[in-house]
Design an enzyme around this catalytic site. Sequence first.
Site, PDB file in Angstrom:
ATOM      1  N   TYR A  79       2.865  -2.889  17.928  1.00 49.31           N
ATOM      2  CA  TYR A  79       3.733  -3.700  17.069  1.00 49.31           C
ATOM      3  C   TYR A  79       4.065  -5.032  17.752  1.00 49.31           C
ATOM      4  CZ  TYR A  79       7.839  -4.702  14.054  1.00 49.31           C
ATOM      5  OH  TYR A  79       8.746  -5.266  13.180  1.00 49.31           O
ATOM      6  N   GLY A 123      -5.972 -16.636   4.772  1.00 53.68           N
ATOM      7  CA  GLY A 123      -7.125 -17.127   3.997  1.00 53.68           C
ATOM      8  C   GLY A 123      -6.745 -17.343   2.542  1.00 53.68           C
ATOM      9  N   PHE A 149       2.683   2.609   2.186  1.00 51.41           N
ATOM     10  CA  PHE A 149       2.664   3.444   3.395  1.00 51.41           C
ATOM     11  C   PHE A 149       4.095   3.847   3.764  1.00 51.41           C
ATOM     12  CE2 PHE A 149       2.642   3.284   8.249  1.00 51.41           C
ATOM     13  CZ  PHE A 149       2.501   4.658   8.350  1.00 51.41           C
ATOM     14  N   THR A 150       4.971   2.860   3.899  1.00 55.68           N
ATOM     15  CA  THR A 150       6.383   3.180   4.180  1.00 55.68           C
ATOM     16  C   THR A 150       7.286   2.742   3.031  1.00 55.68           C
ATOM     17  OG1 THR A 150       6.614   1.092   5.371  1.00 55.68           O
ATOM     18  CG2 THR A 150       6.159   3.048   6.684  1.00 55.68           C
ATOM     19  N   ASP A 202      -3.884  -2.797   0.074  1.00 58.85           N
ATOM     20  CA  ASP A 202      -3.712  -2.808   1.532  1.00 58.85           C
ATOM     21  C   ASP A 202      -4.173  -4.177   2.037  1.00 58.85           C
ATOM     22  OD1 ASP A 202      -4.292  -2.436   4.341  1.00 58.85           O
ATOM     23  OD2 ASP A 202      -4.040  -0.298   3.943  1.00 58.85           O
ATOM     24  N   THR A 245      17.648  -5.466  11.167  1.00 59.67           N
ATOM     25  CA  THR A 245      18.273  -5.665   9.852  1.00 59.67           C
ATOM     26  C   THR A 245      18.455  -4.311   9.176  1.00 59.67           C
ATOM     27  OG1 THR A 245      17.288  -7.848   9.702  1.00 59.67           O
ATOM     28  CG2 THR A 245      17.959  -6.839   7.626  1.00 59.67           C
ATOM     29  N   ASN A 297       0.824  -1.220   0.000  1.00 56.21           N
ATOM     30  CA  ASN A 297       0.000   0.000   0.000  1.00 56.21           C
ATOM     31  C   ASN A 297       0.855   1.265   0.000  1.00 56.21           C
ATOM     32  OD1 ASN A 297       0.988   0.173   2.585  1.00 56.21           O
ATOM     33  ND2 ASN A 297      -0.994   0.337   3.600  1.00 56.21           N
TER      34      ASN A 297
HETATM   35  P1  NAD Z   1       9.354  -1.298   5.673  1.00 53.79           P
HETATM   36  O1  NAD Z   1       8.522  -0.327   6.431  1.00 53.79           O
HETATM   37  O2  NAD Z   1      10.435  -0.773   4.807  1.00 53.79           O
HETATM   38  O3  NAD Z   1       8.448  -2.269   4.798  1.00 53.79           O
HETATM   39  C1  NAD Z   1       7.127  -2.599   5.108  1.00 53.79           C
HETATM   40  C2  NAD Z   1       6.324  -2.566   3.817  1.00 53.79           C
HETATM   41  O4  NAD Z   1       4.982  -2.957   4.098  1.00 53.79           O
HETATM   42  C3  NAD Z   1       6.251  -1.172   3.197  1.00 53.79           C
HETATM   43  O5  NAD Z   1       6.506  -1.243   1.815  1.00 53.79           O
HETATM   44  C4  NAD Z   1       4.825  -0.716   3.468  1.00 53.79           C
HETATM   45  O6  NAD Z   1       4.354   0.218   2.540  1.00 53.79           O
HETATM   46  C5  NAD Z   1       4.092  -2.038   3.467  1.00 53.79           C
HETATM   47  N1  NAD Z   1       2.834  -2.031   4.249  1.00 53.79           N
HETATM   48  C6  NAD Z   1       2.653  -1.617   5.521  1.00 53.79           C
HETATM   49  N2  NAD Z   1       1.376  -1.818   5.904  1.00 53.79           N
HETATM   50  C7  NAD Z   1       0.741  -2.394   4.847  1.00 53.79           C
HETATM   51  C8  NAD Z   1      -0.580  -2.843   4.612  1.00 53.79           C
HETATM   52  N3  NAD Z   1      -1.530  -2.726   5.544  1.00 53.79           N
HETATM   53  N4  NAD Z   1      -0.872  -3.374   3.398  1.00 53.79           N
HETATM   54  C9  NAD Z   1       0.071  -3.472   2.412  1.00 53.79           C
HETATM   55  N5  NAD Z   1       1.336  -3.056   2.586  1.00 53.79           N
HETATM   56  C10 NAD Z   1       1.671  -2.527   3.786  1.00 53.79           C
HETATM   57  O7  NAD Z   1       9.954  -2.295   6.766  1.00 53.79           O
HETATM   58  P2  NAD Z   1      11.004  -3.488   6.618  1.00 53.79           P
HETATM   59  O8  NAD Z   1      12.133  -3.175   7.519  1.00 53.79           O
HETATM   60  O9  NAD Z   1      11.250  -3.807   5.208  1.00 53.79           O
HETATM   61  O10 NAD Z   1      10.185  -4.668   7.309  1.00 53.79           O
HETATM   62  C11 NAD Z   1       9.510  -5.664   6.556  1.00 53.79           C
HETATM   63  C12 NAD Z   1       8.925  -6.697   7.500  1.00 53.79           C
HETATM   64  O11 NAD Z   1       9.965  -7.306   8.266  1.00 53.79           O
HETATM   65  C13 NAD Z   1       7.915  -6.118   8.483  1.00 53.79           C
HETATM   66  O12 NAD Z   1       6.853  -7.021   8.631  1.00 53.79           O
HETATM   67  C14 NAD Z   1       8.702  -6.032   9.773  1.00 53.79           C
HETATM   68  O13 NAD Z   1       7.885  -6.148  10.901  1.00 53.79           O
HETATM   69  C15 NAD Z   1       9.657  -7.214   9.648  1.00 53.79           C
HETATM   70  N6  NAD Z   1      10.870  -6.994  10.447  1.00 53.79           N
HETATM   71  C16 NAD Z   1      11.815  -6.083  10.052  1.00 53.79           C
HETATM   72  C17 NAD Z   1      12.927  -5.890  10.848  1.00 53.79           C
HETATM   73  C18 NAD Z   1      14.016  -4.912  10.471  1.00 53.79           C
HETATM   74  O14 NAD Z   1      14.966  -4.745  11.228  1.00 53.79           O
HETATM   75  N7  NAD Z   1      13.976  -4.283   9.333  1.00 53.79           N
HETATM   76  C19 NAD Z   1      13.083  -6.597  12.052  1.00 53.79           C
HETATM   77  C20 NAD Z   1      12.079  -7.478  12.410  1.00 53.79           C
HETATM   78  C21 NAD Z   1      10.980  -7.699  11.594  1.00 53.79           C
END
Ligand code: NAD
Length: 319
Positions: free
Chosen positions: A150, A107, A40-41, A62, A180, A38
Amino acid sequence: MEEIKKKNILVTGGAGFIGSHLCKVLVNLGNYVICLDNLFTGSINNISDLRDNVNFEFVNHDITEPYFRDNIDEIYNLACPASPKHYQYNPIKTVKTCTIGVINMLGLAKKNNAKILQASTSEVYGDPNVHPQDERYNGNVNPVGLRSCYDEGKRCSETLFMDYHREHNLKIKIIRIFNTFGPNMAKNDGRVISNFVMQAIRNEEITIYGDGSQTRSFLYVDDLIDAMIKMMNANNNFIGPINIGNPHEISMNKLASTILRLTNSKSQFIYRDLPEDDPKRRNPDINLAKNKLNWTPFCSLEVGLSNTINYFKKINEIN
Ligand code: NAD
Ligand code: UDP
């Protein structure tokens, strides 16, 4: 990297930091990848190299809304804001993404008889009082604090995965990712490495929260992607949860000095208040990953930081 057969793979959160690396590797391995995000980030810039690839498709969606699609073999569920600044921006939405969104993806996996992997987190351990953390540790989480949207959201996602597995025999995988970093992190996401590197490059004050003695263990993104794909391809009987992280633990003071040295920066340190419930120590026990996946991180902190610094220097010049 292991050779895998061509599959139709859905990556939620595929335009985010980790998701964009995962999409790229999965396409390069010969798969058809549907990136659901979506934005968002995440950012379209993160996937610009893939947009013209016939084996890649971007869908602006989303996950809190149902998504219908046939012929999906695997789902990597990464959709969820990951930095404290972003997941606390709209905490109720964060919980919805981790619960309603996860139910929608489970699902979808059930309808397709697809295997589904959950990107869980070391945050399920909260502010741990056992070090290092292994997968049997149930954590020390504040259920009513600012981080709980979270932490508890992700804990509930794990619960939902396990219950779909127990009730519906769904093929699931749960990985608990520790901090990461790498290229494609958003420069304004408020996470420590993006903050310190951007501040150092711009010779601005480096903002250390608390006294800087708190620790984290940082994993380079390439090592994570390797582990994710290994986990997805591991025997169906092995569902996790499994820690994926780098056991090298470092304080925020030491991290700041290392980044200062690698960037040749003139920045000074400035100490700010520690955010609520900020974990004091975090360090993964990765014996399970070593034994079950034959995986161990390969990239050192300094090499990973140098790659990340080069990336941030490039985007700093563009903007
Ligand atoms: P990020 O914020 O860069 O990526 C998250 C992505 O999910 C974004 O592209 C955002 O737009 C999308 N998103 C958020 N809510 C959404 C929704 N409702 N529907 C569709 N898309 C949605 O973060 P990241 O660091 O790349 O993390 C990715 C995943 O890994 C996450 O689930 C996070 O919890 C998990 N994680 C990351 C880390 C880390 O250190 N980076 C550590 C533990 C877990
Ligand atoms: N942190 C810091 N300065 C910053 C950003 C973060 O000292 O500008 C600290 C933060 O308080 C935490 C650690 O760095 O102790 C890691 O923070 P991050 O948000 O990257 O990840 P998380 O707390 O989710 O592990």
